[in-house]
Design a protein around this motif. Structure first.
Motif, PDB file in Angstrom:
ATOM      1  N   THR A   1       0.835  -1.206   0.000  1.00 45.70           N
ATOM      2  CA  THR A   1       0.000   0.000   0.000  1.00 45.70           C
ATOM      3  C   THR A   1       0.866   1.251   0.000  1.00 45.70           C
ATOM      4  O   THR A   1       0.611   2.211  -0.739  1.00 45.70           O
ATOM      5  CB  THR A   1      -0.930   0.004   1.227  1.00 45.70           C
TER       6      THR A   1
ATOM      7  N   GLU B   1       1.545   7.665  -6.612  1.00 44.50           N
ATOM      8  CA  GLU B   1       0.371   8.462  -6.949  1.00 44.50           C
ATOM      9  C   GLU B   1       0.724   9.945  -6.901  1.00 44.50           C
ATOM     10  O   GLU B   1       1.500  10.387  -6.059  1.00 44.50           O
ATOM     11  CB  GLU B   1      -0.768   8.180  -5.966  1.00 44.50           C
TER      12      GLU B   1
ATOM     13  N   ILE C   1      -1.969  10.782  -0.548  1.00 46.36           N
ATOM     14  CA  ILE C   1      -2.700   9.703   0.110  1.00 46.36           C
ATOM     15  C   ILE C   1      -2.301   9.685   1.578  1.00 46.36           C
ATOM     16  O   ILE C   1      -1.114   9.681   1.908  1.00 46.36           O
ATOM     17  CB  ILE C   1      -2.407   8.343  -0.546  1.00 46.36           C
TER      18      ILE C   1
ATOM     19  N   THR D   1      -7.188   7.618   2.883  1.00 50.23           N
ATOM     20  CA  THR D   1      -7.916   8.532   2.004  1.00 50.23           C
ATOM     21  C   THR D   1      -6.969   9.140   0.976  1.00 50.23           C
ATOM     22  O   THR D   1      -5.757   9.221   1.199  1.00 50.23           O
ATOM     23  CB  THR D   1      -8.578   9.668   2.805  1.00 50.23           C
ATOM     24  N   ARG D   2      -7.541   9.559  -0.149  1.00 50.13           N
ATOM     25  CA  ARG D   2      -6.785  10.272  -1.186  1.00 50.13           C
ATOM     26  C   ARG D   2      -7.460  11.611  -1.423  1.00 50.13           C
ATOM     27  O   ARG D   2      -8.680  11.698  -1.542  1.00 50.13           O
ATOM     28  CB  ARG D   2      -6.755   9.472  -2.493  1.00 50.13           C
TER      29      ARG D   2
ATOM     30  N   LYS E   1     -11.055  11.078 -10.015  1.00 51.85           N
ATOM     31  CA  LYS E   1     -10.027  11.765  -9.242  1.00 51.85           C
ATOM     32  C   LYS E   1     -10.368  13.223  -8.968  1.00 51.85           C
ATOM     33  O   LYS E   1      -9.597  13.933  -8.331  1.00 51.85           O
ATOM     34  CB  LYS E   1      -8.674  11.679  -9.955  1.00 51.85           C
TER      35      LYS E   1
ATOM     36  N   CYS F   1     -11.247  10.569  -2.235  1.00 54.70           N
ATOM     37  CA  CYS F   1     -11.634   9.160  -2.231  1.00 54.70           C
ATOM     38  C   CYS F   1     -11.195   8.522  -0.913  1.00 54.70           C
ATOM     39  O   CYS F   1     -10.104   8.809  -0.412  1.00 54.70           O
ATOM     40  CB  CYS F   1     -10.996   8.424  -3.408  1.00 54.70           C
ATOM     41  N   THR F   2     -12.049   7.691  -0.373  1.00 56.54           N
ATOM     42  CA  THR F   2     -11.724   6.942   0.840  1.00 56.54           C
ATOM     43  C   THR F   2     -11.528   5.481   0.472  1.00 56.54           C
ATOM     44  O   THR F   2     -12.469   4.805   0.066  1.00 56.54           O
ATOM     45  CB  THR F   2     -12.844   7.075   1.888  1.00 56.54           C
ATOM     46  N   TYR F   3     -10.293   5.018   0.593  1.00 54.37           N
ATOM     47  CA  TYR F   3      -9.992   3.626   0.269  1.00 54.37           C
ATOM     48  C   TYR F   3     -10.386   2.691   1.412  1.00 54.37           C
ATOM     49  O   TYR F   3     -10.780   1.552   1.186  1.00 54.37           O
ATOM     50  CB  TYR F   3      -8.500   3.465  -0.031  1.00 54.37           C
ATOM     51  N   SER F   4     -10.242   3.167   2.625  1.00 52.64           N
ATOM     52  CA  SER F   4     -10.593   2.355   3.792  1.00 52.64           C
ATOM     53  C   SER F   4     -11.193   3.253   4.860  1.00 52.64           C
ATOM     54  O   SER F   4     -10.628   4.301   5.189  1.00 52.64           O
ATOM     55  CB  SER F   4      -9.351   1.647   4.353  1.00 52.64           C
TER      56      SER F   4
END
Length: 206
Positions: free
Chosen positions: A76, A83, A87, A134-135, A148, A152-155
């Motif tokens: 991760t 990126e 993040i 989060t991104r 984009k 964005c929330t990945y977790s």
């Protein structure tokens, strides 16, 4: 207006070269090998801290679990480095007052709801088991992809509450073991008393 255009071009160019540099640094085979070496060291450090509290019979299973977690964290981190957008991974302390817990997922419960209300003042967070990742949204000059253009929330992150199902199940298990141990001790004591009385009776009889 011209200065703003120049600034935008500069931002775009610097971001492009930064992304290319990071890709070269973190996606080559040498980079992956270096990350694996660091991950192995981290696994050894974690196991060294946990082995004193773990059951020696389950040490191999613990080692496998720690390796999976560290590998996931390393991958991760490596992907996050390439990126362009920032993040963030957040894992606050359980008693952090400034962190709202409502949007964190409760470990071991269905996503559609929990057994207890999160507003219940008697329940509290005892452990965060997975970070919130989060991104941020892309810069206005780099919004080329629709997904984009927004954060964005990945977790959502996972937490354990004082009355979470897995916690209550563990408390019941410990209570049962304690009760069984007391019952076993009482039975052994009674058996010992009976044997002692039996021996004394045999000695006193002619």
């Amino acid at each position: 207006m011209l200065s703003m255009d120049i600034r935008r071009k500069s931002v775009r160019r610097e971001a492009f070269w930064r992304q290319q540099t990071l890709k070269a640094a973190y996606t080559t085979s040498d980079a992956k090998q270096s990350i694996n070496v660091v991950a192995a060291v981290i696994v050894d450090e974690i196991i060294d801290q946990l082995k004193h509290f773990a059951d020696p019979r389950n040490l191999d299973a613990l080692l496998v679990g720690v390796r999976k977690i560290v590998k996931l964290a390393a991958e991760t981190w490596r992907l996050a480095r390439v990126e362009r957008e920032l993040i963030l991974a957040s894992l606050p302390a359980p008693d952090a007052d400034i962190v709202p817990n409502d949007d964190w997922e409760e470990y071991g419960t269905p996503k559609e709801g929990t057994l207890s209300s999160k507003e219940d003042p008697t329940r509290h967070v005892i452990l965060r088991t997975f970070p919130r990742i989060t991104r941020e949204a892309a810069h206005e000059d780099f919004i080329g992809e629709e997904e984009k253009s927004h954060p964005c929330t990945y977790s959502q992150g996972c937490v354990l509450y004082s009355d979470s199902p897995v916690v209550m199940a563990r408390l019941q298990e410990l209570a049962k073991k304690s009760t069984d141990a007391l019952a076993s001790g009482d039975e052994s004591s009674r058996r010992g008393s009976r044997e002692s009385l039996h021996r004394e009776g045999n000695v006193s009889s002619p």
